[in-house]
Design an enzyme around this catalytic site. Sequence first.
Site, PDB file in Angstrom:
ATOM      1  CG  HIS A   1     -11.672 -41.630  61.768  1.00 46.69           C
ATOM      2  ND1 HIS A   1     -10.582 -42.356  61.647  1.00 46.69           N
ATOM      3  CD2 HIS A   1     -11.354 -40.529  60.928  1.00 46.69           C
ATOM      4  CE1 HIS A   1      -9.606 -41.868  61.082  1.00 46.69           C
ATOM      5  NE2 HIS A   1     -10.208 -40.636  60.720  1.00 46.69           N
TER       6      HIS A   1
ATOM      7  NE  ARG B   1     -10.284 -42.114  55.782  1.00 45.52           N
ATOM      8  CZ  ARG B   1      -9.802 -40.896  56.342  1.00 45.52           C
ATOM      9  NH1 ARG B   1     -10.054 -39.834  55.564  1.00 45.52           N
ATOM     10  NH2 ARG B   1      -9.578 -40.765  57.580  1.00 45.52           N
TER      11      ARG B   1
ATOM     12  CE  LYS C   1      -7.963 -52.782  35.213  1.00 39.46           C
ATOM     13  NZ  LYS C   1      -7.058 -53.761  34.969  1.00 39.46           N
TER      14      LYS C   1
ATOM     15  NE  ARG D   1      -5.360 -33.337  59.415  1.00 38.39           N
ATOM     16  CZ  ARG D   1      -5.624 -32.860  58.183  1.00 38.39           C
ATOM     17  NH1 ARG D   1      -6.003 -33.776  57.242  1.00 38.39           N
ATOM     18  NH2 ARG D   1      -5.694 -31.630  57.922  1.00 38.39           N
ATOM     19  CB  THR D   2      -6.279 -41.471  58.400  1.00 38.65           C
ATOM     20  OG1 THR D   2      -7.044 -40.572  59.025  1.00 38.65           O
ATOM     21  CG2 THR D   2      -6.684 -42.575  58.832  1.00 38.65           C
TER      22      THR D   2
HETATM   23  N1   CP Z   1      -8.930 -36.806  60.458  1.00 39.76           N
HETATM   24  C1   CP Z   1      -8.541 -37.362  59.389  1.00 39.76           C
HETATM   25  O1   CP Z   1      -9.255 -38.454  59.236  1.00 39.76           O
HETATM   26  O2   CP Z   1      -8.053 -36.477  58.351  1.00 39.76           O
HETATM   27  P1   CP Z   1      -7.615 -37.262  56.923  1.00 39.76           P
HETATM   28  O3   CP Z   1      -9.210 -37.406  56.265  1.00 39.76           O
HETATM   29  O4   CP Z   1      -6.890 -36.275  56.507  1.00 39.76           O
HETATM   30  O5   CP Z   1      -7.240 -38.490  56.956  1.00 39.76           O
END
Ligand code: CP
Length: 306
Positions: free
Chosen positions: A136, A108, A86, A58-59
Amino acid sequence: MDSGNCSLLGLRGASRALILELLDRAEAFLPIVQGEEPPVPATRPAFIANLFLEASTRTRCSFEVAAHRLGHTSVLLGPSGTSITKGESFLDTARTLDAMGVDAIVVRTTLAGGAAAMAKAVGCPIINAGDGRNEHPTQALLDALALRGRLGDLEGRTILIVGDILNSRVARSNIWCLAALGARITLCGPAPLVPGTMMALAPDAISISDDLDAVLPEADAVMMLRVQRERGAGASIGEDYATAYGLTLARANRLDRRVPVLHPGPANKGVEIAAEVHEDPERSLVLWQVACGVAVRMAVLARAVA
Ligand code: CP
């Protein structure tokens, strides 16, 4: 919360004014996300680097879609295929991207505090797309946008968050976001996943319970969270977890039909939420959360690279 250059590192300490500014901006982008209005290309197209060192659907995809809807260009770097494999460090990777002149880095990482460390290492804005168990922020903003669309002003509303709170960056960012918006937050789950120490995250706004059936009737909205086995939470739950803490169809049927159900995804259907509840077109905001996610990421990127 940010490092002074329109980074978005987290929502701890974020002002109500900033959160409302981002939600209002995102709300204005929703007609574009829904295909009701054409995208308006940016006057100064930017280059966004999406550095996703942990799995995401999603993100990752919504930051890509958001950048393109704004008329920006983006490049995706995944956990494999970079020189991190590496031995190059995470921060040297960021410095390298910054030296190329990218306008922002979306990151992320499994490392709590990783986004903040990156913001200290480079000059371009950093957007935290999830850092370990820490934060998040765009998830919490999209949850607030989805909730606001259903409930209106969140001041005084009670949002029930159920499940693996301890390991959840989604819960932490939501707690700070919802508290800044004046909501009350009830955290519910087995004691090992919702320790009393979590009250300290927002002492005036949080209450804690280990009895889901007792707190469900007080909720204006229910947010179910996945047990994060990849962060070791599986050892903290028993075989009766779904019975005690799952939003089963029977439990959902006892709720007022107007109470929305959220889940950040990915969901373990049949564990924390029944498939029928997750897919309920009237009650479930799950897919609306995804749409709100694109709008929120458009708002965050627009602020970062204005
Ligand atoms: N909610 C969320 O962060 O989903 P993803 O891990 O799929 O990005």
